[in-house]
Design an enzyme around this catalytic site. Sequence first.
Site, PDB file in Angstrom:
ATOM      1  N   ILE A   1       0.820  -1.217   0.000  1.00 41.25           N
ATOM      2  CA  ILE A   1       0.000   0.000   0.000  1.00 41.25           C
ATOM      3  C   ILE A   1       0.858   1.272   0.000  1.00 41.25           C
ATOM      4  CG2 ILE A   1      -0.252   0.342   2.512  1.00 41.25           C
ATOM      5  CD1 ILE A   1      -3.315   0.582   1.956  1.00 41.25           C
TER       6      ILE A   1
ATOM      7  N   HIS B   1       5.617 -12.071   5.645  1.00 44.04           N
ATOM      8  CA  HIS B   1       5.492 -11.502   4.301  1.00 44.04           C
ATOM      9  C   HIS B   1       6.875 -11.248   3.738  1.00 44.04           C
ATOM     10  CE1 HIS B   1       5.349  -8.332   7.335  1.00 44.04           C
ATOM     11  NE2 HIS B   1       6.004  -7.554   6.477  1.00 44.04           N
TER      12      HIS B   1
ATOM     13  N   HIS C   1       8.796  -8.962   1.016  1.00 44.77           N
ATOM     14  CA  HIS C   1       8.736  -7.804   0.129  1.00 44.77           C
ATOM     15  C   HIS C   1       9.548  -8.146  -1.125  1.00 44.77           C
ATOM     16  CE1 HIS C   1       7.641  -4.724   3.332  1.00 44.77           C
ATOM     17  NE2 HIS C   1       8.143  -5.689   4.096  1.00 44.77           N
TER      18      HIS C   1
HETATM   19  P1  AMP Z   1       7.051  -4.815   7.562  1.00 42.31           P
HETATM   20  O1  AMP Z   1       7.598  -3.539   8.106  1.00 42.31           O
HETATM   21  O2  AMP Z   1       8.094  -5.681   6.918  1.00 42.31           O
HETATM   22  O3  AMP Z   1       6.193  -5.558   8.567  1.00 42.31           O
HETATM   23  O4  AMP Z   1       6.112  -4.397   6.350  1.00 42.31           O
HETATM   24  C1  AMP Z   1       4.742  -4.247   6.423  1.00 42.31           C
HETATM   25  C2  AMP Z   1       4.296  -3.703   5.089  1.00 42.31           C
HETATM   26  O5  AMP Z   1       2.893  -3.886   4.967  1.00 42.31           O
HETATM   27  C3  AMP Z   1       4.575  -2.218   4.882  1.00 42.31           C
HETATM   28  O6  AMP Z   1       5.420  -2.059   3.740  1.00 42.31           O
HETATM   29  C4  AMP Z   1       3.184  -1.620   4.652  1.00 42.31           C
HETATM   30  O7  AMP Z   1       3.175  -0.580   3.705  1.00 42.31           O
HETATM   31  C5  AMP Z   1       2.388  -2.822   4.183  1.00 42.31           C
HETATM   32  N1  AMP Z   1       0.962  -2.750   4.415  1.00 42.31           N
HETATM   33  C6  AMP Z   1       0.320  -2.466   5.570  1.00 42.31           C
HETATM   34  N2  AMP Z   1      -1.016  -2.519   5.400  1.00 42.31           N
HETATM   35  C7  AMP Z   1      -1.219  -2.866   4.106  1.00 42.31           C
HETATM   36  C8  AMP Z   1      -2.394  -3.085   3.309  1.00 42.31           C
HETATM   37  N3  AMP Z   1      -3.628  -2.960   3.812  1.00 42.31           N
HETATM   38  N4  AMP Z   1      -2.232  -3.423   2.003  1.00 42.31           N
HETATM   39  C9  AMP Z   1      -0.995  -3.547   1.479  1.00 42.31           C
HETATM   40  N5  AMP Z   1       0.152  -3.359   2.183  1.00 42.31           N
HETATM   41  C10 AMP Z   1       0.033  -3.017   3.470  1.00 42.31           C
END
Ligand code: AMP
Length: 124
Positions: A34, A104, A106
């Site tokens: 997002i 997750h 990236h």
């Molecule tokens: P991390 O810091 O590795 O836990 O990354 C979490 C990621 O989730 C961040 O890059 C956020 O931008 C992404 N994120 C959070 N909420 C959403 C959402 N609803 N849809 C897509 N990405 C999201």
Amino acid sequence: MAYDDDNVFAKILRGEIPCEKVYEDEHVLAFNDIAHMAPVHVLVIPKGKYVSMDDFAEQASDAEVAALMRAMGRIAREAGVAESGYRVVANTGPDSGQEVMHLHFHVFAGRRLGGMRRQAGGSE
Ligand code: AMP
């Protein structure tokens, strides 16, 4: 750490929050981040309830591990970045800055990604 069913990716998997889906199969869902940090910034998640890389590596089946790895390769190829290059990051635990407690990966691509630390979310 116990899995929290209220995390945002659990809600996406249950269809309670929308996502821009990039890929899906039996074990994996992938969608655009997002707040993308590169022209291609896809999050690739297992459908199973795994908190982190540590949890996944220990508990997931061989089929789940294989599906996730193959999905990342396929997503990169379909995004047209397999040749130009990409970076895969899985923040795990407090020192990594992991914010969402559902594993997750990236996948960053589409430009010169520069130094590892900045892209990995570090403060150094
Ligand atoms: P991390 O810091 O590795 O836990 O990354 C979490 C990621 O989730 C961040 O890059 C956020 O931008 C992404 N994120 C959070 N909420 C959403 C959402 N609803 N849809 C897509 N990405 C999201």
